[in-house]
Design an enzyme around this catalytic site. Sequence first.
Site, PDB file in Angstrom:
ATOM      1  N   LEU A   1       0.864  -1.173   0.000  1.00  0.00           N
ATOM      2  CA  LEU A   1       0.000   0.000   0.000  1.00  0.00           C
ATOM      3  C   LEU A   1       0.906   1.230   0.000  1.00  0.00           C
ATOM      4  O   LEU A   1       1.943   1.239   0.670  1.00  0.00           O
ATOM      5  CB  LEU A   1      -0.908   0.040   1.235  1.00  0.00           C
ATOM      6  CG  LEU A   1      -2.077  -0.950   1.307  1.00  0.00           C
ATOM      7  CD1 LEU A   1      -2.839  -0.757   2.623  1.00  0.00           C
ATOM      8  CD2 LEU A   1      -3.018  -0.798   0.130  1.00  0.00           C
ATOM      9  N   ASP A   2       0.511   2.256  -0.743  1.00  0.00           N
ATOM     10  CA  ASP A   2       1.292   3.483  -0.758  1.00  0.00           C
ATOM     11  C   ASP A   2       1.402   4.072   0.649  1.00  0.00           C
ATOM     12  O   ASP A   2       0.548   3.836   1.505  1.00  0.00           O
ATOM     13  CB  ASP A   2       0.641   4.524  -1.676  1.00  0.00           C
ATOM     14  CG  ASP A   2       0.766   4.160  -3.139  1.00  0.00           C
ATOM     15  OD1 ASP A   2       1.563   3.270  -3.463  1.00  0.00           O
ATOM     16  OD2 ASP A   2       0.050   4.773  -3.957  1.00  0.00           O
ATOM     17  N   PHE A   3       2.427   4.856   0.856  1.00  0.00           N
ATOM     18  CA  PHE A   3       2.658   5.553   2.121  1.00  0.00           C
ATOM     19  C   PHE A   3       1.406   6.297   2.583  1.00  0.00           C
ATOM     20  O   PHE A   3       1.024   6.251   3.756  1.00  0.00           O
ATOM     21  CB  PHE A   3       3.833   6.519   1.939  1.00  0.00           C
ATOM     22  CG  PHE A   3       3.986   7.555   3.015  1.00  0.00           C
ATOM     23  CD1 PHE A   3       4.473   7.217   4.265  1.00  0.00           C
ATOM     24  CD2 PHE A   3       3.657   8.884   2.770  1.00  0.00           C
ATOM     25  CE1 PHE A   3       4.623   8.173   5.261  1.00  0.00           C
ATOM     26  CE2 PHE A   3       3.804   9.846   3.756  1.00  0.00           C
ATOM     27  CZ  PHE A   3       4.288   9.491   4.999  1.00  0.00           C
TER      28      PHE A   3
END
Length: 270
Positions: A66-68
């Site tokens: 998952l993206d930051f």
Amino acid sequence: MEPSSMENLSIVYQSSDFLVVNKHWDLRIDSKTWRETLTLQKQLRHHFPELADPDTCYGFRFCHQLDFSTSGALCVALNKAAAGSAYKCFKERRVTKAYLALVRGHVQESQVTINYAIGRNSTEGRTHTMCIEGTHGRTHQLRVHCSALGHPIVGDLTYGQAEDQEDQPFRMMLHAFYLRIPTQAECVEACTPDPFLPALDACWSPTTCVQPLGQLLQALQTDPDPTGGGPRPCSLSTPQPREGWPPPETEAQRASCLQWLSEWTLEPDD
């Protein structure tokens, strides 16, 4: 909303082989940089030191990314066999994922199918981003596709920055709402709470509900029956193969797969 901390790790699914966490927004999964004081890996090690595997780089095997800036459901495998079985589900595209997002503009359609390919952006100063032209790629997929439709995700400073700086929210409004990984041994299934509620963020309020989340979740919890008999519940049995599915791997995909498997799956028997 409550900021991320070492203590506020939320577990939404747990078994002997898997954990599914509700990842906080603006939190990295792992990092080799010593300056990164808080990561999901450090949270897991703090809460579950007995589950950390010394044979891995970070102690835990993350089945996907998952993206930051993205919050929500993230699956962690607790051993090599579980990681291998989860990877097989991803490879064969049997994993179900659903995201919630607040986007800019007024979406007219109740359902949209997106067929854009994603490739690396070659524009000077933008080489760290992706775009819808060029070679296939999956980084920032939802963010790129929403932007391409003219409805960038609210708070996405990379693909949909607002002209008025005062219009910037406290986070990117993208959340991994639901996840199902039907491995051979168990069906890993988790649903996370909706974080985009007016009670939590008074800067917006819903006016029209096109599809209640309860109905969406019910639809997600059924698999299409390849025999044509209609939806069926999530099954732990091996699905029947479909002609032409999964699509053949590219050389790049195969190389990535072999590199991943070398660390995360079972060692060959002696």
